[in-house]
Design an enzyme around this catalytic site. Structure first.
Site, PDB file in Angstrom:
ATOM      1  N   LEU A  34       0.820  -1.218   0.000  1.00 50.46           N
ATOM      2  CA  LEU A  34       0.000   0.000   0.000  1.00 50.46           C
ATOM      3  C   LEU A  34       0.851   1.264   0.000  1.00 50.46           C
ATOM      4  O   LEU A  34       1.855   1.352   0.703  1.00 50.46           O
ATOM      5  CB  LEU A  34      -0.933  -0.012   1.213  1.00 50.46           C
ATOM      6  N   GLY A  37      -1.620   6.424  -2.497  1.00 51.55           N
ATOM      7  CA  GLY A  37      -2.778   6.361  -3.401  1.00 51.55           C
ATOM      8  C   GLY A  37      -3.844   5.429  -2.843  1.00 51.55           C
ATOM      9  O   GLY A  37      -5.027   5.780  -2.769  1.00 51.55           O
ATOM     10  N   HIS A  38      -3.405   4.239  -2.426  1.00 51.02           N
ATOM     11  CA  HIS A  38      -4.342   3.301  -1.799  1.00 51.02           C
ATOM     12  C   HIS A  38      -4.942   3.920  -0.533  1.00 51.02           C
ATOM     13  O   HIS A  38      -6.134   3.799  -0.268  1.00 51.02           O
ATOM     14  CB  HIS A  38      -3.632   2.021  -1.365  1.00 51.02           C
ATOM     15  N   ASP A 159      -6.196   3.656 -12.748  1.00 52.52           N
ATOM     16  CA  ASP A 159      -6.556   2.504 -13.581  1.00 52.52           C
ATOM     17  C   ASP A 159      -7.880   2.826 -14.278  1.00 52.52           C
ATOM     18  O   ASP A 159      -8.932   2.288 -13.928  1.00 52.52           O
ATOM     19  CB  ASP A 159      -6.655   1.261 -12.700  1.00 52.52           C
ATOM     20  N   SER A 193       2.462   3.888  -7.556  1.00 48.87           N
ATOM     21  CA  SER A 193       2.159   2.510  -7.938  1.00 48.87           C
ATOM     22  C   SER A 193       3.024   1.586  -7.101  1.00 48.87           C
ATOM     23  O   SER A 193       4.181   1.917  -6.791  1.00 48.87           O
ATOM     24  CB  SER A 193       2.484   2.306  -9.421  1.00 48.87           C
ATOM     25  N   SER A 194       2.483   0.442  -6.750  1.00 51.62           N
ATOM     26  CA  SER A 194       3.283  -0.538  -6.006  1.00 51.62           C
ATOM     27  C   SER A 194       4.503  -0.927  -6.833  1.00 51.62           C
ATOM     28  O   SER A 194       5.547  -1.260  -6.302  1.00 51.62           O
ATOM     29  CB  SER A 194       2.446  -1.779  -5.706  1.00 51.62           C
ATOM     30  N   ARG A 195       4.382  -0.868  -8.155  1.00 57.37           N
ATOM     31  CA  ARG A 195       5.491  -1.258  -9.033  1.00 57.37           C
ATOM     32  C   ARG A 195       6.628  -0.229  -9.035  1.00 57.37           C
ATOM     33  O   ARG A 195       7.729  -0.560  -9.463  1.00 57.37           O
ATOM     34  CB  ARG A 195       4.990  -1.449 -10.465  1.00 57.37           C
TER      35      ARG A 195
HETATM   36  P1  AMP Z   1      -3.853  -2.235  -6.890  1.00 57.09           P
HETATM   37  O1  AMP Z   1      -3.354  -2.613  -5.546  1.00 57.09           O
HETATM   38  O2  AMP Z   1      -2.807  -1.738  -7.819  1.00 57.09           O
HETATM   39  O3  AMP Z   1      -4.759  -3.260  -7.500  1.00 57.09           O
HETATM   40  O4  AMP Z   1      -4.786  -0.978  -6.655  1.00 57.09           O
HETATM   41  C1  AMP Z   1      -5.868  -1.021  -5.784  1.00 57.09           C
HETATM   42  C2  AMP Z   1      -6.693   0.214  -5.990  1.00 57.09           C
HETATM   43  O5  AMP Z   1      -5.894   1.354  -5.730  1.00 57.09           O
HETATM   44  C3  AMP Z   1      -7.182   0.337  -7.435  1.00 57.09           C
HETATM   45  O6  AMP Z   1      -8.501   0.846  -7.430  1.00 57.09           O
HETATM   46  C4  AMP Z   1      -6.219   1.323  -8.022  1.00 57.09           C
HETATM   47  O7  AMP Z   1      -6.772   2.071  -9.084  1.00 57.09           O
HETATM   48  C5  AMP Z   1      -5.962   2.226  -6.829  1.00 57.09           C
HETATM   49  N1  AMP Z   1      -4.710   2.949  -7.021  1.00 57.09           N
HETATM   50  C6  AMP Z   1      -3.498   2.438  -7.321  1.00 57.09           C
HETATM   51  N2  AMP Z   1      -2.608   3.418  -7.490  1.00 57.09           N
HETATM   52  C7  AMP Z   1      -3.265   4.583  -7.311  1.00 57.09           C
HETATM   53  C8  AMP Z   1      -2.897   5.972  -7.366  1.00 57.09           C
HETATM   54  N3  AMP Z   1      -1.667   6.353  -7.653  1.00 57.09           N
HETATM   55  N4  AMP Z   1      -3.852   6.872  -7.112  1.00 57.09           N
HETATM   56  C9  AMP Z   1      -5.127   6.499  -6.827  1.00 57.09           C
HETATM   57  N5  AMP Z   1      -5.540   5.223  -6.758  1.00 57.09           N
HETATM   58  C10 AMP Z   1      -4.619   4.283  -6.999  1.00 57.09           C
END
Ligand code: AMP
Length: 296
Positions: A34, A37-38, A159, A193-195
């Protein structure tokens, strides 16, 4: 103290108790590691619901590349602490078998006939470059919604196409309400991003070129440019100048996804980019006709 449950069945019972007590439920599905953003999504869920919960599950069904799945960061302890500090009420995880008990095949995956159709928003862009990705997303999100039965579910605009797929899915199911939250960015503009954790410092600097190019397209829009082909050409040229290996850099009318790549003058536009920096796949987008997301 946050409740941590390592089994979706237990999470389902927890949510059922909360609903039975008349409390509204906000839900944030994640794959963990996390970042702010999350956490902004979780904060929104806490603010608008009596109970807020999150899932942390690196969903193998949505990975088209086994190496990407293997390298994906996993930090459940730290994630639980961060959610606890924010005031989230429950976090859960599980295995694919726990999410789909008795439904996996001999290879340990969910057979194609058991997967959820992601609908028309899955066509193009991510759908082309990551075959099966949105089917995997729709399948797990549908299952997660069955477990939690939230009033509201929170997704990030980063996304963009996923938000369209999930909105369609929620419409077909009759809920929950989908809340789309702004993209959280690093100070360089790079979408969180987690990446990003997989990027070396110089790659991280280079990756900020993705935002700069999107911003360039937005400035061109604000200056009055409406021709899809010219906007796209400018976007690609900026990405190329920044040394970024582009998978796609295209415009779409966000309200007419079915039109595909638009031609001529645009009334509304979102610019979407997928790129690789140092072997790490990054995506970002910018809605050109709207004000910029506030800094975060
Ligand atoms: P993930 O863990 O990448 O599947 O993301 C989980 C949720 O967090 C998804 O709804 C993503 O769109 C959101 N998310 C990921 N990165 C961001 C970011 N930089 N800003 C806002 N939401 C994000």
């Amino acid at each position: 103290m946050i409740e941590r449950l390592d089994d979706p069945a237990a999470a389902g019972e927890w949510c059922a108790r909360e609903r039975a007590a008349g409390r509204s439920l906000g839900f944030v599905p994640t794959m963990g590691a996390l970042h702010p953003g999350h956490l902004a999504l979780v904060r929104s869920a806490i603010a608008a619901n009596e109970r807020a919960c999150a899932s942390v599950f690196v969903n193998p069904l949505q990975f088209d590349d086994p190496e990407d799945l293997r390298r994906y960061p996993r930090e459940l302890e730290a994630d639980t602490r961060a959610l606890d500090e924010l005031g989230a009420h429950m976090v859960f995880s599980g295995t694919l078998e726990q999410f789909f008990p008795g439904r996996l095949d001999a290879a340990g995956t969910l057979p194609p006939g058991e997967r959820v159709d992601p609908g028309p928003a899955a066509v193009g862009l991510e759908g082309d470059f990551r075959p099966g990705h949105f089917e995997g997303v729709a399948t797990i999100v549908d299952r997660l919604f069955d477990v939690v039965l939230p009033d509201r579910a929170y997704f990030g605009r980063k996304d963009f196409q996923q938000c369209l797929v999930v909105r369609d899915l929620a419409r077909r199911r009759g809920g929950p309400e989908i809340v789309v939250c702004p993209t959280a960015r690093e100070s360089s503009g790079l979408a969180r991003s987690s990446r990003n954790e997989l990027l070396a410092p110089r790659e991280r600097e280079r990756a900020a070129g993705i935002f700069a190019a999107l911003r360039g397209a937005q400035l061109a829009w604000r200056a009055g440019l409406r021709a899809a082909s010219e906007l796209e050409r400018g976007l690609r040229a900026d990405l190329q100048r920044a040394g970024i290996e582009v998978e796609y850099a295209e415009l779409r009318d966000p309200e007419r996804w079915d039109l595909g790549r638009p031609e001529g003058e645009l009334e509304r536009a979102v610019a979407l980019v997928a790129a690789r920096v140092g072997g790490v796949r990054l995506i970002d987008n910018c809605v050109l006709h709207e004000p910029e997301d506030p800094p975060s």
